[in-house]
Each structure stands twice: as C-alpha cells, then as structure tokens.
Design an enzyme around this catalytic site. Structure first.
Site, PDB file in Angstrom:
ATOM      1  N   CYS A 224      47.276  36.654   8.934  1.00 26.14           N
ATOM      2  CA  CYS A 224      45.837  36.573   8.691  1.00 26.14           C
ATOM      3  C   CYS A 224      45.013  36.236   9.953  1.00 26.14           C
ATOM      4  CB  CYS A 224      45.612  35.567   7.555  1.00 26.14           C
ATOM      5  SG  CYS A 224      44.106  35.863   6.655  1.00 26.14           S
TER       6      CYS A 224
ATOM      7  N   HIS B  80      49.685  35.454   2.661  1.00 30.57           N
ATOM      8  CA  HIS B  80      50.005  34.027   2.700  1.00 30.57           C
ATOM      9  C   HIS B  80      51.060  33.812   1.636  1.00 30.57           C
ATOM     10  CE1 HIS B  80      46.813  32.796   5.398  1.00 30.57           C
ATOM     11  NE2 HIS B  80      45.979  33.561   4.737  1.00 30.57           N
TER      12      HIS B  80
HETATM   13  N1  GLN Z   1      39.016  33.473   8.606  1.00 34.16           N
HETATM   14  C1  GLN Z   1      39.639  34.744   8.473  1.00 34.16           C
HETATM   15  C2  GLN Z   1      39.065  35.576   7.349  1.00 34.16           C
HETATM   16  O1  GLN Z   1      38.451  35.057   6.453  1.00 34.16           O
HETATM   17  C3  GLN Z   1      41.124  34.530   8.292  1.00 34.16           C
HETATM   18  C4  GLN Z   1      41.451  33.928   6.951  1.00 34.16           C
HETATM   19  C5  GLN Z   1      42.856  33.441   6.825  1.00 34.16           C
HETATM   20  O2  GLN Z   1      43.579  33.257   7.795  1.00 34.16           O
HETATM   21  N2  GLN Z   1      43.227  33.176   5.595  1.00 34.16           N
HETATM   22  O3  GLN Z   1      39.240  36.774   7.357  1.00 34.16           O
END
Ligand code: GLN
Length: 244
Positions: free
Chosen positions: A104, A203
């Site tokens: 992510c 995740h």
């Molecule tokens: N902040 C980034 C987004 O919202 C990554 C989010 C994350 O790592 N869960 O796309």
C-alpha cells in the site's frame, strides 16, 4: 524432507530489513515479517529483523529481503522526505535483484508520486515506474481476490486505500482482480511485480493469508544470497502440508 530434519540449511542467515517499520505499519502489516520469520526458520534459516528508519543509512548489501509497509498520509509525507536520501541505494538494491515486498503506502512510494485526497503531491522515489492518483471523497475498502496470470494462484486480502495506482514500463501486475478494486478500480490489475520486487494493496496481512508468496520471497532471498551453492529447499507442497 521433514521440516524438523531440515538441518542442512542451518547455515542460512537472512537479514530482513523493515523499512520505516515504526511509521508505516497499519492493519497488521508487521504480521508479514512474523510470517517470513516463521517460514524462514522452517526452511532452516536464522532470521534477523532490522528496522531502517528516519536518518538511517540504507546499506544495500546488508539486507537479504526488505519489507516496506503501508500507512496514513501523515506518516507517508514524513517518509517521502527521508526516503529521498535513501533513494539511490534502494534503486541499486532493486536493480541488483534484491528481494522486496511493499504494501500500500510503501508500494506507492516506490513509484513516482502519490496524490493525496486534498490534491497534495507526495514524492516517491521512482524506483518503479508506477504513479498514484487520488479520488474525491472515496476510498477502496473491502475484501479482494486476485488471480496470478503466471501461476494461476489465487491471492486473498483486504484493501483500504484512496490512491489509484497505474503501472508503467517493465511492471507486471501481481494478479488480475476477481473481487474488489485492486490498483485503480479501472484496469483490473492488482499490485506489481518488477524484478524481485513485489507490491500490493493487500493488508491483512498479505503473507499470513497467502503463505505461498512468503515461501516464494524467502526462496528468492536464499537463492540470491547463496548463489553458487547447491541449495535444497523443501518444495512448497511439503511446506504447505506443514503449515495447514
Ligand atoms: N495513504 C495511502 C492511501 O490512502 C496508503 C494507505 C495504506 O497504506 N493503507 O492510498
């Protein structure tokens, strides 16, 4: 080969670098390292985990596998500034076939840039050719399932991101979306594979739910480090039986 008799690999020593592990570690991303340690030990290796964070030097020859997790925009901005100092060394690590898993936010920062919901641009390092656009008042949240075009394996996970990532030159998706949104909700791609770098929005953590990927990353890291040696690793089928 029985796992508990797996002593012939006991000289394997792997150092896993946890890139910004104290800043980017949402939704149990750290579980990926626990999975790598667990499975790595079953393969006969000694596993050391080392944090690499703000102001640390990225020693490209000191690590056998890098894990780079995800996080909120606030932490991503902090990391975005610091990682520019490590950019050249990380690119050398990747180009030398170093093994890396990014989730992510970490995945986004390996590319050229990430645009926040408020339109602010967060610089990546351009080690990989993707870029990440934003979306207004919306996030991609929910269960995801993808299928690998190469191996037909299915990967299962959970996504929560506002960024919409578009792959560039030399990049292949980790898989094609069966359920969920994936990289951008448009082209059915999810994640990335570039050399020995794997990126994903999963995740959950990714590796506990998809242990075959953990096995693949560890095998790559071992083969990379002990190149030239005759390496006998148990087949995934044997590991699979051991895990389930
Ligand atoms: N902040 C980034 C987004 O919202 C990554 C989010 C994350 O790592 N869960 O796309």
């Amino acid at each position: 080969m029985k796992m508990d008799e797996n002593t012939q690999n006991s000289h394997f020593k792997l150092t896993l670098g946890h890139l910004y592990g104290n800043l980017l570690n949402t939704y149990g991303d750290n579980g990926n390292l626990l999975m790598l340690k667990y499975l790595g030990e079953k393969l006969g290796a000694t596993i050391k985990i080392q944090l690499i964070s703000i102001d640390d030097i990225f020693e490209e020859n000191a690590y056998d596998l890098i894990f780079f997790g995800g996080g909120q925009d606030y932490e991503q901005r902090i990391v975005s500034k610091d990682i520019q100092e490590k950019k050249a060394a990380i690119i050398r690590y990747i180009e030398n076939n170093g093994v890396l898993l990014a989730i992510c936010g970490g995945y986004q920062l390996l590319g050229h840039y990430y645009i926040e919901a408020c339109d602010r641009r967060v610089e990546g390092i351009g080690a990989l050719d993707h870029y990440t656009l934003n979306q207004q008042n919306h996030r991609f949240i929910g269960d995801v399932e993808i299928i690998s075009q190469k191996t037909n394996e299915h990967f299962y996970g959970f996504e929560n991101h506002q960024g919409r990532t578009f792959l560039g030159g030399g990049e292949q998706p980790l898989g094609i979306v069966v359920k969920g949104h994936g990289n951008n909700g448009e082209d059915k791609s999810e994640g990335v594979i570039y050399k020995n770098v794997y990126g994903s929005y999963f995740h959950g953590p990714l590796l506990a739910r998809n242990p075959h990927l953990a096995y693949q990353l560890l095998s790559l890291a071992i083969k990379q480090k002990y190149e030239g040696e005759e390496i006998k690793l148990p087949a995934w089928k044997e590991m699979k039986e051991f895990i389930s």
